[in-house]
Structures are given as C-alpha cells and as structure tokens.
Design an enzyme around this catalytic site. Structure first.
Site, PDB file in Angstrom:
ATOM      1  N   GLU A  47     -29.346 -14.421 118.055  1.00  0.00           N
ATOM      2  CA  GLU A  47     -28.759 -14.848 119.331  1.00  0.00           C
ATOM      3  C   GLU A  47     -29.458 -16.096 119.864  1.00  0.00           C
ATOM      4  O   GLU A  47     -28.837 -16.966 120.457  1.00  0.00           O
ATOM      5  CB  GLU A  47     -28.878 -13.724 120.379  1.00  0.00           C
ATOM      6  CG  GLU A  47     -28.044 -12.503 120.078  1.00  0.00           C
ATOM      7  CD  GLU A  47     -26.553 -12.762 120.235  1.00  0.00           C
ATOM      8  OE1 GLU A  47     -26.015 -13.580 119.466  1.00  0.00           O
ATOM      9  OE2 GLU A  47     -25.932 -12.148 121.109  1.00  0.00           O
TER      10      GLU A  47
ATOM     11  N   THR B  28     -21.340 -19.804 125.324  1.00  0.00           N
ATOM     12  CA  THR B  28     -22.289 -18.907 126.007  1.00  0.00           C
ATOM     13  C   THR B  28     -23.435 -19.679 126.659  1.00  0.00           C
ATOM     14  O   THR B  28     -23.867 -19.361 127.772  1.00  0.00           O
ATOM     15  CB  THR B  28     -22.853 -17.867 125.019  1.00  0.00           C
ATOM     16  OG1 THR B  28     -21.761 -17.141 124.473  1.00  0.00           O
ATOM     17  CG2 THR B  28     -23.810 -16.892 125.691  1.00  0.00           C
TER      18      THR B  28
HETATM   19  N1  HSE Z   1     -25.652 -11.007 128.577  1.00  0.00           N
HETATM   20  C1  HSE Z   1     -25.199 -12.186 127.901  1.00  0.00           C
HETATM   21  C2  HSE Z   1     -24.594 -13.134 128.915  1.00  0.00           C
HETATM   22  C3  HSE Z   1     -24.185 -11.829 126.886  1.00  0.00           C
HETATM   23  O1  HSE Z   1     -23.833 -12.671 129.760  1.00  0.00           O
HETATM   24  O2  HSE Z   1     -24.879 -14.339 128.865  1.00  0.00           O
HETATM   25  C4  HSE Z   1     -23.631 -13.018 126.160  1.00  0.00           C
HETATM   26  O3  HSE Z   1     -22.688 -12.601 125.231  1.00  0.00           O
END
Ligand code: HSE
Length: 300
Positions: free
Chosen positions: A130, A183
């Site tokens: 990640e 993201t």
């Molecule tokens: N918790 C993370 C976010 C998940 O919301 O940025 C990303 O997939």
C-alpha cells in the site's frame, strides 16, 4: 511448483472508522498465479486487465516488491518465480484494488514456500504494498483481504488487529461508478486536525458501530454509520454523492458512505433482497448523471 491465489475486494473505513475498519466482500477480486523457475529472481510474465498501466518492472510493481521483501526477510536468495497478475478490478476504485493484488501475491508466495509465515505475520508485508501504491501503509484494505471478515486495526504502532463478528443477515452493496479517484489525492485533501466536537461524535459512532455489529442491533448499526470527519471532504470527489446516498437510504439501507477513498460507495442492509434493491436505486442515480456503474452484493 504452481500456485494460483484470489484475494477479494474490501470496503475500508466503513463510514466512521477511517484507517481502522475494513471488511472483505465476495467479489470482485484479483488473482495472482506464480510458477517456480530454476533461475533466481522474480519476473512479471504478464499482467491482464490493467490496460498496460501497471509497471512491469518487478522492482516497481507493488505485487512483486512485497514478494521480494518477504524473500529478503526469510533470507531466501536462490528462489525464482514467474508472476502473472489478473487485475480484475479497476485502479483507483475505492474497493481495495492495489491491496487485493498485493495480498494475492504475498499469499501465493508464502504457499509456494510451504507457509513459513501465518496470515497475521504476512500483514506488514502486504501493508508495504500500500505504501508503494499510494504512499501510506494503511491496513484497512490489506487486513481484511488477507484475513477475511470485519477487521479493526486498533493500533498501527505496534500493529494490533482483531476481527469482530457481524450479524449473519448483514449484506453489503458495493457500487463502483465508472470514474477514477487517486487514493493519494483523496488522502492529501484531508485536514490534519480534527475538532474536539467532531472527535467526540466520531468516537461515539465507532463504539456504536462495533457494539451494533456484535450485538446484531441493526438500529444501532444504522445510527452509527455516520462519518463527520472524512466523508464531508471526500464527497466532493464523487458526482451525485448525496443523491446516490439518499436513494440508498430511501430503499432501506442501514447507512451509506464512501468505500475506502472512493469513488465506489457502499451500504449495509439487513437481508440480500434489500441489498439488491438498494444497489439498483444507487445505480439508477448514477445513470441519471450518465455515469455507468457496477453493483456487487455480498454477505459480510
Ligand atoms: N483508509 C484508506 C483511505 C483506504 O480512506 O484513504 C484507502 O483505500
């Protein structure tokens, strides 16, 4: 000498639990195949379904980087394999797409090596995937993708993860609109400070959601699926967010929020029939704005 592994999509955050809640769904998911080869080193033989967008260099692709880290950790230097990644999920979908790839890869390698590590021990490696994919090593997608069920990340340092039970009749509707949200960007726009008032609301909802899930109290689940910190900021990245959410609630969903960093949206419902009806209403709202979307319904 050959392993094929599937890792499922996940819904991270689950409304109030930014970076600390996540659960796995039945589908979609990514598949990784690995074949042992005689020469040492990891080679990416093929990636399907990504339209050529993911790096083919094993030192830059999150799937192979986490595999290389595992080999390093185990001090295995003579191992060689070919990797094929079947990318069944769109990138930047908010369904834990990069997480599913990394989990399928690390899981397949661990199997091929004869399971030197437990799933729990594999988690920090998958989290590194990640970091490569979006700059932050959060566990709320990789955790449930690797371990299944509804996971709570109580702490990151040290890592402390546990699973909670959820009602048998609880269904998730995941609706993935045909748009992409990065993201990294969706994290960048968040504020670093939270007001005491919002912290109090959020803590109440986190506690309420856990208790509601464990005690099968659907009303409590519904009242607790509220995010006053992240959703109000990220909602602007999703066209028709409020309309889609209202349509879901009107059809009987317990609550509706952004799946992970978005743009996918999810709901929880009591019973499959409601979950399916909710999905159609959400899809219809996106369609009114000329946005195609896919619906996935699964028990949690
Ligand atoms: N918790 C993370 C976010 C998940 O919301 O940025 C990303 O997939």
């Amino acid at each position: 000498n050959y392993i094929k592994a599937f890792a499922p999509a996940t819904v991270a955050n689950v409304a109030c639990g930014f970076d600390i809640f996540g659960f796995a769904v039945d589908e979609p998911g990514d598949v990784v195949e690995i074949y042992r080869r005689d020469e040492p080193g990891i080679v990416i033989a093929d990636i399907t379904g990504d339209e050529g967008r993911l790096p083919r260099d094993p030192l830059r692709n999150a799937v192979t980087v986490v595999m290389l880290r595992l080999l390093d950790h185990l001090k295995i230097f003579d191992f060689g394999c070919e990797v094929i990644l079947h990318k069944n999920m769109p990138l930047g979908s908010g369904m834990g797409s990069s997480a599913a790839s990394a989990v399928a890869g690390i899981f397949a390698l661990n199997e091929l090596l004869g399971q030197p590590l437990t799933r729990q021990q594999l988690l920090p490696f998958a989290m590194e995937g990640e970091r490569i994919a979006c700059g932050s090593a959060h566990a709320d997608n990789v955790g449930p993708s690797l371990m299944g069920g509804f996971l709570v990340i109580r702490s990151y340092q040290p890592l402390d993860v546990f699973r909670i039970t959820v009602p048998e009749n609880l269904y998730c509707t995941l609706v993935n609109p045909d748009i992409e949200v990065n993201t990294k960007d969706a994290r960048f726009i968040l504020r670093n400070e939270v007001s005491l008032k919002n912290a109090i609301s959020q803590m109440g909802n986190v506690a309420g959601l856990i208790a509601g899930l464990m005690q099968e109290d659907y009303d409590l689940i519904s009242r607790s699926m509220v995010d006053v910190i992240v959703e109000p900021i990220r909602a602007i990245l999703i066209p028709e967010f409020n309309e889609v959410k209202q349509a879901a609630i009107a059809q009987g969903a317990l609550g509706c929020s952004i799946s992970g960093a978005g743009p996918s949206m999810f709901t929880l419902s009591k019973g499959r029939e409601t979950a399916e009806r909710v999905g159609k209403a959400m899809q219809q709202k996106f369609a009114e704005a000329e946005i195609d979307s896919k619906i996935y319904v699964s028990a949690i």
